[in-house]
Design an enzyme around this catalytic site. Structure first.
Site, PDB file in Angstrom:
ATOM      1  N   ALA A 129       0.456  -1.243   0.297  1.00 12.80           N
ATOM      2  CA  ALA A 129       0.124   0.522  -0.195  1.00 12.80           C
ATOM      3  C   ALA A 129       0.705   1.532  -0.084  1.00 12.80           C
ATOM      4  CB  ALA A 129      -0.659  -0.172   1.404  1.00 12.80           C
ATOM      5  N   PRO A 130      -0.035   2.652  -0.535  1.00 17.67           N
ATOM      6  CA  PRO A 130      -1.190   2.064  -1.578  1.00 17.67           C
ATOM      7  C   PRO A 130      -0.868   2.119  -2.652  1.00 17.67           C
ATOM      8  CG  PRO A 130       0.387   4.685  -0.869  1.00 17.67           C
ATOM      9  CD  PRO A 130       0.779   3.378  -0.444  1.00 17.67           C
ATOM     10  N   GLY A 131       0.248   1.656  -3.022  1.00 18.30           N
ATOM     11  CA  GLY A 131      -0.511  -0.042  -4.808  1.00 18.30           C
ATOM     12  C   GLY A 131       0.325   0.918  -5.759  1.00 18.30           C
ATOM     13  N   GLY A 132       0.911   2.230  -6.162  1.00 20.53           N
ATOM     14  CA  GLY A 132       1.941   2.451  -6.711  1.00 20.53           C
ATOM     15  C   GLY A 132       1.988   0.676  -8.027  1.00 20.53           C
ATOM     16  N   LYS A 133       2.979   0.284  -7.003  1.00 23.25           N
ATOM     17  CA  LYS A 133       4.015  -0.397  -7.727  1.00 23.25           C
ATOM     18  C   LYS A 133       3.060  -1.507  -8.064  1.00 23.25           C
ATOM     19  CE  LYS A 133       8.270   0.594  -5.499  1.00 23.25           C
ATOM     20  NZ  LYS A 133       7.399   1.766  -4.330  1.00 23.25           N
ATOM     21  N   ARG A 156      -4.528   1.564   4.902  1.00 25.16           N
ATOM     22  CA  ARG A 156      -4.084   1.484   3.083  1.00 25.16           C
ATOM     23  C   ARG A 156      -3.917   0.179   2.590  1.00 25.16           C
ATOM     24  NH1 ARG A 156       0.956   4.575   4.871  1.00 25.16           N
ATOM     25  NH2 ARG A 156       1.757   3.630   2.762  1.00 25.16           N
ATOM     26  N   ASP A 195       8.893  -3.838  -0.907  1.00 26.52           N
ATOM     27  CA  ASP A 195       9.268  -2.716  -0.833  1.00 26.52           C
ATOM     28  C   ASP A 195       8.999  -2.120   0.068  1.00 26.52           C
ATOM     29  OD1 ASP A 195       9.625  -0.118  -2.291  1.00 26.52           O
ATOM     30  OD2 ASP A 195       7.304   0.619  -1.839  1.00 26.52           O
ATOM     31  N   CYS A 248      13.114   3.140   0.578  1.00 25.84           N
ATOM     32  CA  CYS A 248      13.515   4.515   0.056  1.00 25.84           C
ATOM     33  C   CYS A 248      14.353   5.264   1.308  1.00 25.84           C
ATOM     34  CB  CYS A 248      11.635   5.677  -0.264  1.00 25.84           C
ATOM     35  SG  CYS A 248      10.695   5.505   0.742  1.00 25.84           S
TER      36      CYS A 248
HETATM   37  C1  LIG Z   1       7.142   1.696   1.629  1.00 27.03           C
HETATM   38  S1  LIG Z   1       5.796   1.431   1.504  1.00 27.03           S
HETATM   39  C2  LIG Z   1       5.524   0.812  -0.232  1.00 27.03           C
HETATM   40  C3  LIG Z   1       4.931   1.754  -0.886  1.00 27.03           C
HETATM   41  C4  LIG Z   1       4.358   0.395  -1.748  1.00 27.03           C
HETATM   42  N1  LIG Z   1       5.554  -0.719  -2.342  1.00 27.03           N
HETATM   43  C5  LIG Z   1       3.936   1.225  -2.961  1.00 27.03           C
HETATM   44  O1  LIG Z   1       4.273   1.250  -4.143  1.00 27.03           O
HETATM   45  O2  LIG Z   1       2.908   2.064  -2.524  1.00 27.03           O
HETATM   46  C6  LIG Z   1       5.715   0.231   3.572  1.00 27.03           C
HETATM   47  C7  LIG Z   1       4.669  -0.726   3.570  1.00 27.03           C
HETATM   48  O3  LIG Z   1       4.372  -1.360   4.473  1.00 27.03           O
HETATM   49  C8  LIG Z   1       3.927  -1.537   5.430  1.00 27.03           C
HETATM   50  N2  LIG Z   1       4.102  -2.511   6.257  1.00 27.03           N
HETATM   51  C9  LIG Z   1       5.359  -2.651   7.543  1.00 27.03           C
HETATM   52  N3  LIG Z   1       5.301  -3.282   8.177  1.00 27.03           N
HETATM   53  C10 LIG Z   1       4.905  -5.017   7.662  1.00 27.03           C
HETATM   54  C11 LIG Z   1       4.953  -5.609   7.753  1.00 27.03           C
HETATM   55  N4  LIG Z   1       5.554  -6.299   8.825  1.00 27.03           N
HETATM   56  N5  LIG Z   1       4.041  -6.393   6.481  1.00 27.03           N
HETATM   57  C12 LIG Z   1       3.796  -6.472   5.622  1.00 27.03           C
HETATM   58  N6  LIG Z   1       3.287  -4.594   5.261  1.00 27.03           N
HETATM   59  C13 LIG Z   1       4.356  -3.873   6.175  1.00 27.03           C
HETATM   60  C14 LIG Z   1       3.271  -0.216   5.758  1.00 27.03           C
HETATM   61  O4  LIG Z   1       2.016  -0.270   5.818  1.00 27.03           O
HETATM   62  C15 LIG Z   1       3.737   0.117   4.314  1.00 27.03           C
HETATM   63  O5  LIG Z   1       2.182   0.292   3.332  1.00 27.03           O
END
Ligand SMILES: C[S@@+](CC[C@H](N)C(=O)[O-])C[C@H]1O[C@@H](n2cnc3c(N)ncnc32)[C@H](O)[C@@H]1O
Length: 502
Positions: A129-133, A156, A195, A248
């Site tokens: 989330a939020p899902g661009g990738k 999210r 990610d 990032c």
């Molecule tokens: C960098 S963001 C991801 C962005 C997403 N890949 C995108 O392109 O929109 C990291 C995400 O990891 C989630 N997150 C944190 N800990 C996590 C876990 N243990 N398992 C799964 N997701 C987790 C967060 O809620 C957050 O949405």
């Protein structure tokens, strides 16, 4: 208004002196062009969008934006993307609501490109989330097959589902679980993206208030969670499969050190492979940090510094699993209820004059009492972990008469030959604001009363009701209703609006 504040943000951009006094100063020895790095962090980041290729080419999107008064320009190293003037809030524009584009920072688009995706692969996006990738992956798979998008945050995941619905994605199941415990019953994957949640140092240009909030202890605190996510991804990868680990942040603890720890745990099973991104200036991964020597292969990792490509900062590692490792068990398929899909879909096709075999590439299932979801015919979600949603929420059947959703209208609408009204500019804005409006004489005489699809400049916006009394009622979703031509303050959330999730 603060002149140094970037689009949509109340915080002022930092100064080079603030950057030098921040915890980022520890990266000085890694950069022989520190001043350029610090200066880049003090400039706002241009908005970037990519075209939904099944709906519009990037060239046609650029022309449409030009006609809307938005001077978009291409990014030489990212052919599907366009940069927009800084002040543009993509989520407030009709073309964004119509799912023609998605806003996503340039470097954030790179990890998905390194997954080497082809239709037919089974893919997991572990922190989605939020899902661009996720949307990039879904479209690279040609909106077919099986993609699972997981995130630990329910809120999210909802935002992610909104993005996928707007873009017409039908090959994705969402799950909400700790990725570090992704169950073996979910099966193994040809491709996995991790990610990871991170300290987000590379997003400073988008979130300038971070400059006063960087916590020097965050990288060491986040590293165990990142290791656990990467470890699970290695376990869930098929023999011969590929995984991409990205963050990032600049912090080596969250990047090379995390990857090095996992390589040490699985020395015979995974290796880091060279990765190239034509046209993108990248620096190699570190092989030495804080007195620790790291495996030489970590030079294959990519560090993307903000000043090299006028972007945010990113780290990407591509790992492959040895083809000779033992395969895990096949996933148990989810039991979906196809029950009454066959009854509703032909009715919808008849009403809107769709080709008789239109639904052949899809299957419908009833996930909730509210209505039907639509999935690609070859989408096969596993029974575990339990899905939040499989496919696109498509047809509301718990109301009279039943109604297709806006996401559904944007999927089948381009082929509709009946009950379709092309809106004028003024009607478009009434429609997007959910106001009633009058049809023209021609619109009224060409359509029977009842549900109609509405379009603007040939693009489907959603569904409306043409009442016998002669007015048109908008069925545009209330949560999207900030979208108009661009002149209102609210709009759809874009990935750029999301705070970093640590
Ligand atoms: C960098 S963001 C991801 C962005 C997403 N890949 C995108 O392109 O929109 C990291 C995400 O990891 C989630 N997150 C944190 N800990 C996590 C876990 N243990 N398992 C799964 N997701 C987790 C967060 O809620 C957050 O949405």
């Amino acid at each position: 208004m603060n002149p140094r504040a970037p689009r949509g943000s109340a915080a002022a951009l930092p100064t080079p002196a603030q950057v030098a006094a921040s915890p980022l100063a520890r990266y000085r020895p890694l950069l022989d062009d520190w001043d350029a790095f610090a200066a880049a962090l003090c400039r706002p980041l241009p908005t970037c969008v990519w075209a939904q290729p099944a709906r519009i080419s990037v060239g046609d999107l650029a022309n449409l934006l030009a006609e809307e008064g938005i001077a978009a320009y291409s990014v030489p190293w990212l052919p599907g993307a366009l940069r927009l003037p800084e002040e543009t809030r993509a989520g407030q524009h009709w073309w964004y609501c119509a799912g023609l584009a998605h806003a996503q920072e340039t470097v954030s688009q790179l990890p998905a490109l390194l997954l080497d995706l082809v239709p037919g692969q089974r893919v997991l996006d572990l922190c989605a989330a939020p899902g661009g990738k996720t949307a990039q992956i879904a479209l690279a798979l040609d909106n077919r097959g099986t993609l699972i998008a997981n995130d630990i945050s329910t809120a999210r995941i909802k935002a992610l589902q909104g993005n996928l619905d707007r873009l017409g994605i039908v090959n994705c199941t969402t799950t909400c679980t700790d990725g570090a415990n992704w169950p073996a019953a979910g099966g193994q994957f040809d491709r996995i993206l991790v990610d990871a949640p991170c300290s987000s140092e590379g997003t400073l240009r988008r979130n300038p208030s971070l400059i006063g909030r960087f916590d020097p202890g965050a990288p060491a605190r986040l590293a165990p969670r990142q290791r656990a996510l990467l470890r699970k991804a290695v376990q869930r990868l098929k023999p011969g499969g590929r995984l991409v680990y990205s963050t990032c942040t600049f912090a080596p603890e969250e990047n090379e050190l995390t990857v090095a720890d996992i390589l040490a745990e699985y020395p015979a099973a995974v290796r880091v492979v060279p990765a190239t991104l034509p046209g993108v200036i990248t620096a190699p991964g570190l092989t030495h940090w804080a007195g620790r020597d790291l495996p030489a292969d970590l030079t294959h990792c990519l560090r993307i510094w903000p000043h090299h490509n006028d972007s945010g900062g990113f780290f990407i590692a591509v790992l492959e699993k040895d083809a000779g490792t033992a395969a895990g068990p096949e996933p148990e398929p989810a039991g979906l209820d196809p029950a009454d899909g066959d009854a509703w879909l032909p009715e919808l096709a008849a009403h809107y004059g769709l080709p008789h075999d239109y639904w052949a590439g899809f299957r419908a299932h009833r996930q909730t009492r509210r209505g039907l979801h639509l999935m690609a015919a070859d989408h096969h979600p596993p029974a575990w972990p339990k899905a939040e949603g499989s496919g696109l929420f498509f047809h509301r059947t718990n109301c009279r008469p039943p109604k297709p959703t806006t996401g559904a209208a944007m999927v089948f609408g381009p082929l509709a030959t009946r009950c379709r009204i092309a809106l004028t500019l003024g009607q478009r804005d009434h429609y997007l604001r959910r106001e009633q409006f009058d049809p023209t004489h021609d619109q009224l005489s060409a359509n029977p009363p009842g549900q109609v699809l509405v379009t603007y400049r040939g693009q489907v916006l959603g569904v409306a009701v043409l009442h016998r009394s002669g007015v048109i009622e908008s069925l545009f979703p209330s949560r999207w209703s900030g979208c108009t031509g661009g002149g209102v303050v609210q709009g759809l959330e874009t990935d750029d609006d999301f705070a970093p999730a640590l």
